[in-house]
Design a protein around this motif. Structure first.
Motif, PDB file in Angstrom:
ATOM      1  N   TRP A  60      16.198   8.458   9.444  1.00 62.30           N
ATOM      2  CA  TRP A  60      16.527   8.566   8.395  1.00 62.30           C
ATOM      3  C   TRP A  60      16.476   6.849   8.085  1.00 62.30           C
ATOM      4  O   TRP A  60      16.140   5.797   8.577  1.00 62.30           O
ATOM      5  N   SER A  61      15.908   6.139   6.665  1.00 61.30           N
ATOM      6  CA  SER A  61      14.879   4.840   6.508  1.00 61.30           C
ATOM      7  C   SER A  61      15.352   3.774   5.688  1.00 61.30           C
ATOM      8  O   SER A  61      15.381   4.718   4.239  1.00 61.30           O
ATOM      9  N   TYR A  62      15.263   3.162   5.322  1.00 61.77           N
ATOM     10  CA  TYR A  62      14.945   2.452   3.873  1.00 61.77           C
ATOM     11  C   TYR A  62      14.335   2.790   2.495  1.00 61.77           C
ATOM     12  O   TYR A  62      14.492   2.619   1.517  1.00 61.77           O
ATOM     13  N   LYS A  63      13.223   3.072   3.583  1.00 64.45           N
ATOM     14  CA  LYS A  63      11.942   3.132   2.745  1.00 64.45           C
ATOM     15  C   LYS A  63      11.696   5.094   2.218  1.00 64.45           C
ATOM     16  O   LYS A  63      11.425   5.046   0.817  1.00 64.45           O
ATOM     17  N   HIS A  64      12.772   5.295   3.006  1.00 63.21           N
ATOM     18  CA  HIS A  64      13.233   6.870   1.707  1.00 63.21           C
ATOM     19  C   HIS A  64      13.905   6.916   0.814  1.00 63.21           C
ATOM     20  O   HIS A  64      13.879   7.993   0.315  1.00 63.21           O
ATOM     21  N   ARG A  65      14.337   5.789   0.402  1.00 62.97           N
ATOM     22  CA  ARG A  65      14.786   5.807  -1.205  1.00 62.97           C
ATOM     23  C   ARG A  65      14.647   6.181  -2.747  1.00 62.97           C
ATOM     24  O   ARG A  65      15.390   6.283  -2.646  1.00 62.97           O
ATOM     25  N   GLY A  66      13.316   6.402  -2.595  1.00 66.62           N
ATOM     26  CA  GLY A  66      12.797   6.831  -3.779  1.00 66.62           C
ATOM     27  C   GLY A  66      13.052   8.262  -3.004  1.00 66.62           C
ATOM     28  O   GLY A  66      13.262   8.902  -4.976  1.00 66.62           O
ATOM     29  N   GLY A  67      12.314   8.825  -2.364  1.00 64.78           N
ATOM     30  CA  GLY A  67      12.350  10.304  -1.738  1.00 64.78           C
ATOM     31  C   GLY A  67      13.602  10.895  -2.239  1.00 64.78           C
ATOM     32  O   GLY A  67      14.040  12.108  -2.602  1.00 64.78           O
ATOM     33  N   ASP A  68      15.045  10.036  -1.577  1.00 60.65           N
ATOM     34  CA  ASP A  68      16.395  10.702  -1.739  1.00 60.65           C
ATOM     35  C   ASP A  68      16.765  10.606  -3.319  1.00 60.65           C
ATOM     36  O   ASP A  68      17.126  11.969  -3.487  1.00 60.65           O
ATOM     37  N   ILE A  69      16.350   9.707  -4.256  1.00 64.94           N
ATOM     38  CA  ILE A  69      16.636   9.505  -5.743  1.00 64.94           C
ATOM     39  C   ILE A  69      16.233  10.810  -5.874  1.00 64.94           C
ATOM     40  O   ILE A  69      16.400  12.112  -7.352  1.00 64.94           O
ATOM     41  N   ALA A  70      14.863  10.894  -6.008  1.00 66.36           N
ATOM     42  CA  ALA A  70      13.712  12.202  -6.449  1.00 66.36           C
ATOM     43  C   ALA A  70      14.669  13.493  -5.449  1.00 66.36           C
ATOM     44  O   ALA A  70      14.161  14.976  -6.821  1.00 66.36           O
ATOM     45  N   ALA A  71      14.730  13.760  -4.898  1.00 59.67           N
ATOM     46  CA  ALA A  71      15.190  15.120  -4.550  1.00 59.67           C
ATOM     47  C   ALA A  71      16.629  15.040  -4.656  1.00 59.67           C
ATOM     48  O   ALA A  71      16.460  16.593  -5.454  1.00 59.67           O
ATOM     49  N   LEU A  72      17.696  14.595  -4.821  1.00 58.19           N
ATOM     50  CA  LEU A  72      18.944  14.492  -6.266  1.00 58.19           C
ATOM     51  C   LEU A  72      18.404  14.996  -7.404  1.00 58.19           C
ATOM     52  O   LEU A  72      19.295  15.467  -7.579  1.00 58.19           O
ATOM     53  N   VAL A  73      17.673  14.247  -7.727  1.00 59.96           N
ATOM     54  CA  VAL A  73      17.997  14.347  -9.309  1.00 59.96           C
ATOM     55  C   VAL A  73      16.257  16.007  -9.209  1.00 59.96           C
ATOM     56  O   VAL A  73      17.258  17.190 -10.118  1.00 59.96           O
ATOM     57  N   ILE A  74      16.017  16.498  -8.470  1.00 60.21           N
ATOM     58  CA  ILE A  74      15.516  17.690  -8.497  1.00 60.21           C
ATOM     59  C   ILE A  74      16.103  18.419  -8.459  1.00 60.21           C
ATOM     60  O   ILE A  74      16.853  19.707  -8.879  1.00 60.21           O
TER      61      ILE A  74
END
Length: 80
Positions: A60-74
């Motif tokens: 896990w990384s703080y840098k992944h937060r944009g990808g986490d949001i995108a994954a949840l929206v998808i």
């Protein structure tokens, strides 16, 4: 709450397709980013909250937060 390195290889794909993984990563990493609260571990060592989360969940990384949001929206659009 099993870290990915402790999951058997044949079950690892479920870790990556589970929306809870992305929600928890986003929540934990934003909550504990820069948190210098001292935590005493079972072996007596002291470590900051940020370092503890990075140690336990090493992928896990703080840098992944944009990808986490995108994954949840998808996931939301796909499941709706």
């Amino acid at each position: 709450m099993i870290p990915s390195q402790n999951i058997p290889t044949f079950w690892l794909f479920i870790y990556w397709i589970n929306p809870l993984h992305y929600a928890l990563e986003g929540l934990f990493m934003t909550q504990f980013n820069g948190d210098n609260t001292s935590i005493k571990l079972y072996n007596g060592y002291h470590i900051t909250a940020e370092k503890y989360v990075e140690l336990v969940f090493s992928d896990w990384s703080y840098k992944h937060r944009g990808g986490d949001i995108a994954a949840l929206v998808i996931f939301i659009f796909f499941l709706r």
